[in-house]
Structures are given as C-alpha cells and as structure tokens.
Write a protein that holds these residues in place. Structure first.
Motif, PDB file in Angstrom:
ATOM      1  N   SER A  12       0.834  -1.207   0.000  1.00 52.56           N
ATOM      2  CA  SER A  12       0.000   0.000   0.000  1.00 52.56           C
ATOM      3  C   SER A  12       0.866   1.253   0.000  1.00 52.56           C
ATOM      4  N   ALA A  13       1.927   1.239   0.818  1.00 52.04           N
ATOM      5  CA  ALA A  13       2.825   2.394   0.858  1.00 52.04           C
ATOM      6  C   ALA A  13       3.514   2.603  -0.483  1.00 52.04           C
ATOM      7  N   LEU A  14       3.884   1.512  -1.131  1.00 51.55           N
ATOM      8  CA  LEU A  14       4.523   1.626  -2.446  1.00 51.55           C
ATOM      9  C   LEU A  14       3.543   2.159  -3.480  1.00 51.55           C
ATOM     10  N   ALA A  15       2.298   1.672  -3.452  1.00 50.34           N
ATOM     11  CA  ALA A  15       1.311   2.051  -4.469  1.00 50.34           C
ATOM     12  C   ALA A  15       0.805   3.469  -4.279  1.00 50.34           C
ATOM     13  N   ILE A  16       0.667   3.906  -3.038  1.00 48.56           N
ATOM     14  CA  ILE A  16       0.033   5.200  -2.779  1.00 48.56           C
ATOM     15  C   ILE A  16       1.056   6.316  -2.597  1.00 48.56           C
ATOM     16  N   LEU A  17       2.236   6.005  -2.067  1.00 53.05           N
ATOM     17  CA  LEU A  17       3.226   7.039  -1.768  1.00 53.05           C
ATOM     18  C   LEU A  17       4.455   6.954  -2.663  1.00 53.05           C
ATOM     19  N   ALA A  18       5.178   5.833  -2.557  1.00 53.63           N
ATOM     20  CA  ALA A  18       6.466   5.731  -3.236  1.00 53.63           C
ATOM     21  C   ALA A  18       6.321   5.719  -4.753  1.00 53.63           C
ATOM     22  N   GLY A  19       5.314   5.002  -5.269  1.00 52.83           N
ATOM     23  CA  GLY A  19       5.146   4.901  -6.713  1.00 52.83           C
ATOM     24  C   GLY A  19       4.935   6.252  -7.389  1.00 52.83           C
ATOM     25  N   PRO A  20       3.919   7.021  -6.972  1.00 51.95           N
ATOM     26  CA  PRO A  20       3.729   8.338  -7.596  1.00 51.95           C
ATOM     27  C   PRO A  20       4.919   9.272  -7.407  1.00 51.95           C
ATOM     28  N   LEU A  21       5.566   9.186  -6.226  1.00 54.37           N
ATOM     29  CA  LEU A  21       6.715  10.057  -5.975  1.00 54.37           C
ATOM     30  C   LEU A  21       7.856   9.748  -6.935  1.00 54.37           C
ATOM     31  N   ALA A  22       8.161   8.466  -7.120  1.00 54.47           N
ATOM     32  CA  ALA A  22       9.246   8.080  -8.027  1.00 54.47           C
ATOM     33  C   ALA A  22       8.920   8.475  -9.463  1.00 54.47           C
ATOM     34  N   LEU A  23       7.692   8.240  -9.882  1.00 51.61           N
ATOM     35  CA  LEU A  23       7.294   8.586 -11.242  1.00 51.61           C
ATOM     36  C   LEU A  23       7.319  10.092 -11.448  1.00 51.61           C
ATOM     37  N   GLY A  24       6.871  10.835 -10.443  1.00 49.84           N
ATOM     38  CA  GLY A  24       6.877  12.290 -10.542  1.00 49.84           C
ATOM     39  C   GLY A  24       8.284  12.852 -10.608  1.00 49.84           C
ATOM     40  N   LEU A  25       9.217  12.294  -9.835  1.00 53.47           N
ATOM     41  CA  LEU A  25      10.610  12.756  -9.878  1.00 53.47           C
ATOM     42  C   LEU A  25      11.226  12.485 -11.241  1.00 53.47           C
ATOM     43  N   ALA A  26      10.909  11.318 -11.811  1.00 53.72           N
ATOM     44  CA  ALA A  26      11.406  11.014 -13.148  1.00 53.72           C
ATOM     45  C   ALA A  26      10.848  12.011 -14.165  1.00 53.72           C
ATOM     46  N   GLY A  27       9.589  12.375 -14.006  1.00 54.97           N
ATOM     47  CA  GLY A  27       8.989  13.357 -14.891  1.00 54.97           C
ATOM     48  C   GLY A  27       9.604  14.732 -14.735  1.00 54.97           C
ATOM     49  N   PHE A  28       9.955  15.088 -13.494  1.00 54.82           N
ATOM     50  CA  PHE A  28      10.584  16.390 -13.236  1.00 54.82           C
ATOM     51  C   PHE A  28      11.916  16.482 -13.966  1.00 54.82           C
ATOM     52  N   VAL A  29      12.701  15.422 -13.885  1.00 56.91           N
ATOM     53  CA  VAL A  29      13.995  15.397 -14.573  1.00 56.91           C
ATOM     54  C   VAL A  29      13.790  15.458 -16.078  1.00 56.91           C
ATOM     55  N   SER A  30      12.822  14.691 -16.583  1.00 59.66           N
ATOM     56  CA  SER A  30      12.557  14.663 -18.022  1.00 59.66           C
ATOM     57  C   SER A  30      12.107  16.031 -18.521  1.00 59.66           C
ATOM     58  N   ILE A 174      -5.860 -10.707   0.746  1.00 58.79           N
ATOM     59  CA  ILE A 174      -4.648  -9.992   0.358  1.00 58.79           C
ATOM     60  C   ILE A 174      -4.511  -9.946  -1.153  1.00 58.79           C
ATOM     61  N   ALA A 175      -4.856 -11.048  -1.816  1.00 59.96           N
ATOM     62  CA  ALA A 175      -4.800 -11.061  -3.284  1.00 59.96           C
ATOM     63  C   ALA A 175      -5.749 -10.026  -3.867  1.00 59.96           C
ATOM     64  N   ALA A 176      -6.965  -9.930  -3.327  1.00 61.14           N
ATOM     65  CA  ALA A 176      -7.923  -8.932  -3.803  1.00 61.14           C
ATOM     66  C   ALA A 176      -7.393  -7.516  -3.583  1.00 61.14           C
ATOM     67  N   ALA A 177      -6.760  -7.291  -2.430  1.00 60.48           N
ATOM     68  CA  ALA A 177      -6.211  -5.971  -2.137  1.00 60.48           C
ATOM     69  C   ALA A 177      -5.073  -5.626  -3.090  1.00 60.48           C
ATOM     70  N   ILE A 178      -4.220  -6.601  -3.416  1.00 59.56           N
ATOM     71  CA  ILE A 178      -3.111  -6.357  -4.346  1.00 59.56           C
ATOM     72  C   ILE A 178      -3.647  -6.013  -5.732  1.00 59.56           C
ATOM     73  N   VAL A 179      -4.698  -6.715  -6.149  1.00 60.82           N
ATOM     74  CA  VAL A 179      -5.322  -6.400  -7.447  1.00 60.82           C
ATOM     75  C   VAL A 179      -5.865  -4.972  -7.435  1.00 60.82           C
ATOM     76  N   ALA A 180      -6.523  -4.578  -6.338  1.00 62.67           N
ATOM     77  CA  ALA A 180      -7.052  -3.216  -6.234  1.00 62.67           C
ATOM     78  C   ALA A 180      -5.930  -2.183  -6.282  1.00 62.67           C
ATOM     79  N   LEU A 181      -4.834  -2.460  -5.572  1.00 63.36           N
ATOM     80  CA  LEU A 181      -3.698  -1.533  -5.590  1.00 63.36           C
ATOM     81  C   LEU A 181      -3.101  -1.433  -6.990  1.00 63.36           C
ATOM     82  N   GLY A 182      -3.023  -2.563  -7.683  1.00 61.04           N
ATOM     83  CA  GLY A 182      -2.486  -2.540  -9.039  1.00 61.04           C
ATOM     84  C   GLY A 182      -3.383  -1.828 -10.028  1.00 61.04           C
ATOM     85  N   ALA A 183      -4.687  -1.852  -9.785  1.00 63.57           N
ATOM     86  CA  ALA A 183      -5.625  -1.192 -10.691  1.00 63.57           C
ATOM     87  C   ALA A 183      -5.567   0.329 -10.565  1.00 63.57           C
TER      88      ALA A 183
END
Length: 304
Positions: A12-30, A174-183
């Motif tokens: 959840s932390a990766l999907a909601i916090l770390a993922g957008p932050l990493a993608l946004g930083l890559a976009g900032f550099v680009s 947990i599998a259902a939650a992972i699918v939701a996070l991935g969606a």
C-alpha cells in the motif's frame, strides 16, 4: 503483526506514496531536460469548473454508495436501515447484513467503470458534461478500490464484513487488495489521458507542459474540492469527516499528476471551452442543501 498484513501495508505504501513520488521525480527530470520553458496552462475558469464538478461528483458518488448499502437491507427481513448524509445505520438483525456491507463499494465501482468506458467513446459532449463523466469515473473507482485494501486489513470495515460473510481467507483477501492496488495507477493513467484530451496542441507539446496542464485542471481542483467536500459531511467525528475525502484524493490524484509527462499519442479535441460556473455551482449548493436539510435527519427504510 501477521506476515500477510505487513506485506499488504508495504504494498500500500509503495502504491500510494512511493510509486507516484518516483514517477513524478522522473517526470521532473525529463521535463527539465526536454522543455523547461513555461507554457500557458489553460483557462482558470475551466479549473474552477473542474473543482466544482469534483465536489458534486464526490458527494453524488458517496450518496450512491450509502444508498446501495441501504437498499438491500431495506429488502431484507428483520433489517430497518436509515440513510444519512454521511453514513447509514440499521436496526434489527439478519446474517445477510454483513454481505450487504459490500454492495455500496460495488455500486460505486460499477458507476466508475461505466463512466471510464464512456470517456473512451468518441462523443460530441460539452466540456461540462465531459468533466462530470471524468470526475464520476474518478470518484467511483477511487472511492471503491481503497475499501478493498481496508477490508483486507480490518474485519470491522464495510468490505471486511462482506469478506467475512463470504468466508474469504487471508490469502484471498490480500490477493484482492493487491489487485485493487495494481488497478489504481492503471485507472489513473487512463483518466490522465482523458483529461489531457481537453487541451490544445501547444499544451501537449512536452512533458512539462502536460504536467502543468494536469496540475491546473486536476490536482488543484481536487485539493480545493476536498476542502469543499467537508461541509457535506458534518457533523461527525473529525476523523470520519476527513478520512474518506483524503483517501479518495490521495489514492488517485498523485498518480494522475505524476504520470502526465509519460502520456503519449494524445488526440486533442481542441482547446477546452470553459463551461459556465453557474450550473456546477448551483448543483453543488443544491446537493449541499439536500444533504443537510433532508438526509442529515435520516431517511428511514422499513421495507424488510
């Protein structure tokens, strides 16, 4: 803490916090490398309309959720539900009550997916109509999907009760939650493309231009709109007033903002004509009056 629960919290932390932050930083550099020059960001009136439509769509989606939590119970023998502006409750007992705690999230998800599908169809909509369908798609999906994760973590939540009734094991939850996070990021990126289709060609010229466009038309309206949602939810405990609006905004908007620079092959529909603010403002005020004057005292359903 069980291993599965800890794993889900990390995901959840990766999907909601770390993922957008990493993608946004890559976009900032680009963006700094490709097109650091500022560009016009589009109409502020369009941004204001987007904010008002977000407020309306959020509260309409929440009403749909609570209505579809109440209706199945109203048709169930032994249950006497009541619909409020910020919740629902019921008297009586029936084993099916636990199962019907999942019907609200199911209804909002179906509405969200239907609107997401409509956005993909080539239609000659006005800007106001397309904004409404956009935010209904967003609110429907991002009001429902986080509840799957919460249901996997908390047996006392709405979907947690439904999962318990269905006797779902921890692995299945947990599998259902992972699918939701991935969606969530997939839906967010689809919505990002739909919003950028409002823009004219110069606003789509580079990564930085697309990022600024989304910030003005999605992120700022959602941030301001989240504050405007709160009067619809009072009076209630502060955490309950704040939790749902913040969760809906934080689970999707960061992905839309962070991923704007990556969207390619957009077919612009021309510069968006800002819709009149009178209609969405009247809709928001009217819905607020309904919430506070009609729903706040409670509407009783005694059909069961």
């Amino acid at each position: 803490m069980a291993t599965g629960t800890a794993l889900l919290l990390v995901a959840s932390a990766l999907a909601i916090l770390a993922g957008p932050l990493a993608l946004g930083l890559a976009g900032f550099v680009s963006a700094r490398r490709a097109d650091a020059a500022p560009t016009a960001g589009g109409s502020w009136r369009f941004a204001a309309a987007s904010m008002l439509v977000y407020v309306f769509a959020f509260n309409l989606t929440f009403f749909i959720q609570e209505l579809f939590l109440v209706l199945p119970k109203a048709l169930t023998p032994g249950l006497r539900p009541t619909l409020y502006h910020n919740n629902h409750g019921w008297e009586g007992a029936n084993p099916l009550a636990g199962l019907f705690q999942g019907t609200g999230a199911l209804a909002t998800l179906l509405v969200g997916l239907a609107c997401l599908w409509l956005l993909r169809r080539p239609r000659a909509w006005s800007a106001g109509t397309r904004l409404f369908v956009f935010w209904m798609a967003y609110c429907g999906c991002f009001m429902a999907l986080p509840q799957v994760v919460i249901g996997a973590l908390s047996a006392g939540s709405d979907l947690g009760m439904a999962m318990a009734y269905l006797q779902l094991g921890q692995g299945t939850r947990i599998a259902a939650a992972i699918v939701a996070l991935g969606a969530m990021p997939l839906i967010a990126m689809r919505l990002c493309r739909s919003m950028l289709e409002f823009a004219d060609t110069p606003a789509l010229a580079g990564a930085g231009a697309r990022t600024r466009q989304v910030f003005r038309w999605v992120t700022l309206p959602a941030l301001a709109g989240t504050a405007l949602v709160l009067p619809f939810r009072v009076p209630r405990e502060l955490v309950e007033v704040l939790l749902v609006p913040l969760l809906v905004m934080l689970c999707g908007v960061p992905w839309i903002q962070a991923g704007a620079w990556r969207v390619r092959g957009i077919r612009p529909r021309g510069a968006a004509t800002a819709p009149s603010l009178a209609y969405p403002l009247a809709a928001v005020v009217g819905l607020l009056l309904i919430f506070q004057l009609v729903l706040r005292p409670g509407i009783h359903f005694y059909g069961g």
